[in-house]
Scaffold this motif. Sequence first.
Motif, PDB file in Angstrom:
ATOM      1  N   TYR A 183     -48.116  12.994 -21.652  1.00  0.00           N
ATOM      2  CA  TYR A 183     -47.841  13.416 -20.283  1.00  0.00           C
ATOM      3  C   TYR A 183     -46.889  14.609 -20.261  1.00  0.00           C
ATOM      4  O   TYR A 183     -47.047  15.533 -19.464  1.00  0.00           O
ATOM      5  CB  TYR A 183     -47.254  12.254 -19.484  1.00  0.00           C
ATOM      6  N   SER A 199     -47.811  18.101 -18.522  1.00  0.00           N
ATOM      7  CA  SER A 199     -46.989  18.516 -17.379  1.00  0.00           C
ATOM      8  C   SER A 199     -46.422  19.919 -17.539  1.00  0.00           C
ATOM      9  O   SER A 199     -45.971  20.519 -16.559  1.00  0.00           O
ATOM     10  CB  SER A 199     -45.849  17.515 -17.168  1.00  0.00           C
ATOM     11  N   ARG A 225     -48.198  22.281 -15.122  1.00  0.00           N
ATOM     12  CA  ARG A 225     -48.181  21.812 -13.728  1.00  0.00           C
ATOM     13  C   ARG A 225     -47.447  22.808 -12.848  1.00  0.00           C
ATOM     14  O   ARG A 225     -46.406  23.343 -13.223  1.00  0.00           O
ATOM     15  CB  ARG A 225     -47.490  20.443 -13.682  1.00  0.00           C
ATOM     16  N   TYR A 232     -52.454  21.519 -14.084  1.00  0.00           N
ATOM     17  CA  TYR A 232     -52.416  20.065 -14.244  1.00  0.00           C
ATOM     18  C   TYR A 232     -51.921  19.369 -12.980  1.00  0.00           C
ATOM     19  O   TYR A 232     -50.993  19.831 -12.309  1.00  0.00           O
ATOM     20  CB  TYR A 232     -51.500  19.691 -15.414  1.00  0.00           C
ATOM     21  N   ARG A 233     -52.538  18.209 -12.694  1.00  0.00           N
ATOM     22  CA  ARG A 233     -52.132  17.388 -11.551  1.00  0.00           C
ATOM     23  C   ARG A 233     -52.068  15.930 -12.007  1.00  0.00           C
ATOM     24  O   ARG A 233     -53.068  15.390 -12.498  1.00  0.00           O
ATOM     25  CB  ARG A 233     -53.137  17.547 -10.403  1.00  0.00           C
ATOM     26  N   PRO A 234     -50.929  15.263 -11.833  1.00  0.00           N
ATOM     27  CA  PRO A 234     -50.762  13.905 -12.366  1.00  0.00           C
ATOM     28  C   PRO A 234     -51.462  12.855 -11.499  1.00  0.00           C
ATOM     29  O   PRO A 234     -51.865  13.139 -10.358  1.00  0.00           O
ATOM     30  CB  PRO A 234     -49.251  13.706 -12.328  1.00  0.00           C
ATOM     31  N   PRO A 235     -51.602  11.633 -12.001  1.00  0.00           N
ATOM     32  CA  PRO A 235     -52.180  10.551 -11.197  1.00  0.00           C
ATOM     33  C   PRO A 235     -51.394  10.348  -9.907  1.00  0.00           C
ATOM     34  O   PRO A 235     -50.178  10.522  -9.860  1.00  0.00           O
ATOM     35  CB  PRO A 235     -52.060   9.326 -12.112  1.00  0.00           C
ATOM     36  N   ASP A 263     -55.680  11.546 -13.671  1.00  0.00           N
ATOM     37  CA  ASP A 263     -55.052  12.856 -13.606  1.00  0.00           C
ATOM     38  C   ASP A 263     -56.140  13.919 -13.668  1.00  0.00           C
ATOM     39  O   ASP A 263     -57.314  13.624 -13.933  1.00  0.00           O
ATOM     40  CB  ASP A 263     -53.974  13.054 -14.670  1.00  0.00           C
ATOM     41  N   ASN A 274     -61.444  15.643 -13.901  1.00  0.00           N
ATOM     42  CA  ASN A 274     -60.705  14.391 -13.739  1.00  0.00           C
ATOM     43  C   ASN A 274     -60.802  13.576 -15.019  1.00  0.00           C
ATOM     44  O   ASN A 274     -61.860  13.527 -15.659  1.00  0.00           O
ATOM     45  CB  ASN A 274     -61.268  13.551 -12.589  1.00  0.00           C
TER      46      ASN A 274
END
Length: 272
Positions: free
Chosen positions: A38, A42, A45, A53-56, A73, A139
């Motif tokens: 992660y 990140s 991001r 990047y986009r996290p859950p 994510d 995704n």
Amino acid sequence: MLEQIRTDGYARVRLNSRETSQLARLYSEANRFFAASYECKSRHRTDRLTNGYRPPGAAYNNGDPVNEADVNDSFLYWNSEHGARIPNHGDIPEFLAALERYRSGPVVRVMRNLLDELAEYYEYPKKLPFQEASVLQVNSFGELSSRELLQTPHEDGVLATVIWTSAPGLEAVGGDAPVPLITAHDEVLVMPGGIMSVMTGGDILPLYHQARNHAQASVDRKSIMYFSCPDIDKGDVEPYIVNDTNRGVDVRDAIRGATDAFGLAADFVYDH
């Protein structure tokens, strides 16, 4: 494509050998990217989560950021210009190159053909530009989840979505029972979205769909989507049909507003 959409609610499009290779390369690079920690992901991001990047949990369906938040994510890619703005983009050159080849190749070709078919069917007088307001998104469902649905039923707030998935899960909903939508290694699905309904005066309805959890089989599942809308910074966007359902509607405002339905900022199609 349009005939299939009008008959079945979606279309299947076969890719040629070059396009299939571009898809396979992107899938391989996506697996490599999302397998990183992660902390590593990140580093790519942005604050607004509309590029890179986009996290859950950062996106959601139907205006519900708590109960309908995505468990996956994602990585969003617009084009090479915006790709160069992704933080630490120099660390992931092969991933970005694979994204660009797939974006500028198969999915742009599919969308151009669809827009040509729409213009011919509805006797529409002009070609709609679309690449500035369209985004490629990958995704990744990286962990086991207890949820029955990894994504709850929703429509996409775009003109159309071109999608490929690596494993079962995608389902069309709205009839008596959900219909599984599985893609072969050399084909994509084209799903009409809410903006298609606006522009056709309800003649073509959006495809409501969901992602079902298949337990271990869903771990490491990837879905590769091209969310496509007409560009809204190049003048008015006229509907294909004008009737009581869309008379007086500014399609550009509809495009801006529809993105809220899947958890993105209202200015999604502007300053990425």
